[in-house]
Design a protein around this motif. Structure first.
Motif, PDB file in Angstrom:
ATOM      1  N   LYS A  37     -11.842   1.684  14.073  1.00 54.86           N
ATOM      2  CA  LYS A  37     -11.950   0.238  14.317  1.00 54.86           C
ATOM      3  C   LYS A  37     -10.646  -0.246  14.922  1.00 54.86           C
ATOM      4  CE  LYS A  37     -15.045  -0.693  10.489  1.00 54.86           C
ATOM      5  NZ  LYS A  37     -15.230  -1.254   9.170  1.00 54.86           N
ATOM      6  N   GLY A  38     -10.732  -1.209  15.840  1.00 55.54           N
ATOM      7  CA  GLY A  38      -9.538  -1.836  16.387  1.00 55.54           C
ATOM      8  C   GLY A  38      -9.086  -1.255  17.711  1.00 55.54           C
ATOM      9  N   GLU A  39      -7.830  -1.602  18.085  1.00 63.35           N
ATOM     10  CA  GLU A  39      -7.239  -1.149  19.340  1.00 63.35           C
ATOM     11  C   GLU A  39      -5.795  -0.743  19.123  1.00 63.35           C
ATOM     12  OE1 GLU A  39      -7.822  -4.700  21.788  1.00 63.35           O
ATOM     13  OE2 GLU A  39      -9.309  -3.568  22.922  1.00 63.35           O
ATOM     14  N   VAL A  40      -5.351   0.243  19.915  1.00 61.10           N
ATOM     15  CA  VAL A  40      -3.982   0.760  19.842  1.00 61.10           C
ATOM     16  C   VAL A  40      -3.388   0.757  21.244  1.00 61.10           C
ATOM     17  CG1 VAL A  40      -2.585   2.814  19.346  1.00 61.10           C
ATOM     18  CG2 VAL A  40      -4.475   2.183  17.816  1.00 61.10           C
ATOM     19  N   ASP A  41      -2.157   0.250  21.358  1.00 56.94           N
ATOM     20  CA  ASP A  41      -1.428   0.305  22.623  1.00 56.94           C
ATOM     21  C   ASP A  41      -0.611   1.592  22.679  1.00 56.94           C
ATOM     22  OD1 ASP A  41      -2.258  -2.096  23.786  1.00 56.94           O
ATOM     23  OD2 ASP A  41      -0.610  -3.250  22.886  1.00 56.94           O
ATOM     24  N   ILE A  42      -0.641   2.254  23.829  1.00 56.36           N
ATOM     25  CA  ILE A  42       0.183   3.427  24.090  1.00 56.36           C
ATOM     26  C   ILE A  42       1.295   2.970  25.025  1.00 56.36           C
ATOM     27  CG2 ILE A  42       0.236   5.800  24.951  1.00 56.36           C
ATOM     28  CD1 ILE A  42      -1.640   5.309  22.479  1.00 56.36           C
ATOM     29  N   LEU A  43       2.549   3.242  24.636  1.00 58.19           N
ATOM     30  CA  LEU A  43       3.707   2.785  25.406  1.00 58.19           C
ATOM     31  C   LEU A  43       4.567   3.958  25.847  1.00 58.19           C
ATOM     32  CD1 LEU A  43       3.198   0.711  22.813  1.00 58.19           C
ATOM     33  CD2 LEU A  43       5.012  -0.488  23.938  1.00 58.19           C
ATOM     34  N   ILE A  44       5.089   3.844  27.061  1.00 60.09           N
ATOM     35  CA  ILE A  44       6.086   4.782  27.567  1.00 60.09           C
ATOM     36  C   ILE A  44       7.291   3.946  27.969  1.00 60.09           C
ATOM     37  CG2 ILE A  44       6.682   6.452  29.359  1.00 60.09           C
ATOM     38  CD1 ILE A  44       3.739   7.286  29.428  1.00 60.09           C
ATOM     39  N   ARG A  45       8.438   4.294  27.392  1.00 63.81           N
ATOM     40  CA  ARG A  45       9.685   3.553  27.635  1.00 63.81           C
ATOM     41  C   ARG A  45       9.498   2.042  27.449  1.00 63.81           C
ATOM     42  NH1 ARG A  45       9.939   7.867  31.180  1.00 63.81           N
ATOM     43  NH2 ARG A  45       9.298   6.813  33.060  1.00 63.81           N
TER      44      ARG A  45
END
Length: 120
Positions: A37-45
């Motif tokens: 359930k939900g959302e996840v942000d993937i970050l680079i730098r």
């Protein structure tokens, strides 16, 4: 892409609050994650390169390559994640060839998108 979730009945869902760090860039990891359930942000730098939603997955590279992670993951919304460890990953890859194909296709799509982006 949705993964076949063979471990759903045995999985222990892990809740994360919006804004909570799931893992940081450069950190060694032992799991990939499926979003229940939900959302996840993937970050680079520090830059969001992808938002992964329900039934999506991330962190698979940690189970393929032991090098420290090249991205961070932060809960965009309150979410519930299912962890898949190396033993489960290898079982799925061996017993369910579609699983391996979904992971490879998703990794290829992510690489193409990231190659098209300009990341400072």
């Amino acid at each position: 892409m949705k993964l076949p979730n063979l471990f759903e009945k045995d999985a222990v869902p892990t809740p994360y609050a919006a804004g909570q760090v799931i893992f940081e860039e450069g950190q060694s990891r032992d799991f990939m994650y499926v979003i229940n359930k939900g959302e996840v942000d993937i970050l680079i730098r520090g830059h969001v390169v992808e938002t992964v939603g329900e039934d999506g997955f991330f962190g698979e590279l940690a189970l393929i390559d032991p090098a420290p992670g090249s991205a961070a993951a932060i809960a965009k919304t309150d979410c519930v994640l299912i962890k898949i460890d190396e033993r489960q990953f290898l079982y799925l890859a061996q017993e369910t060839p579609f699983f391996a194909l979904v992971v490879m296709r998703t990794m290829a799509q992510r690489m193409r998108r990231r190659n098209a982006q300009t990341i400072p």
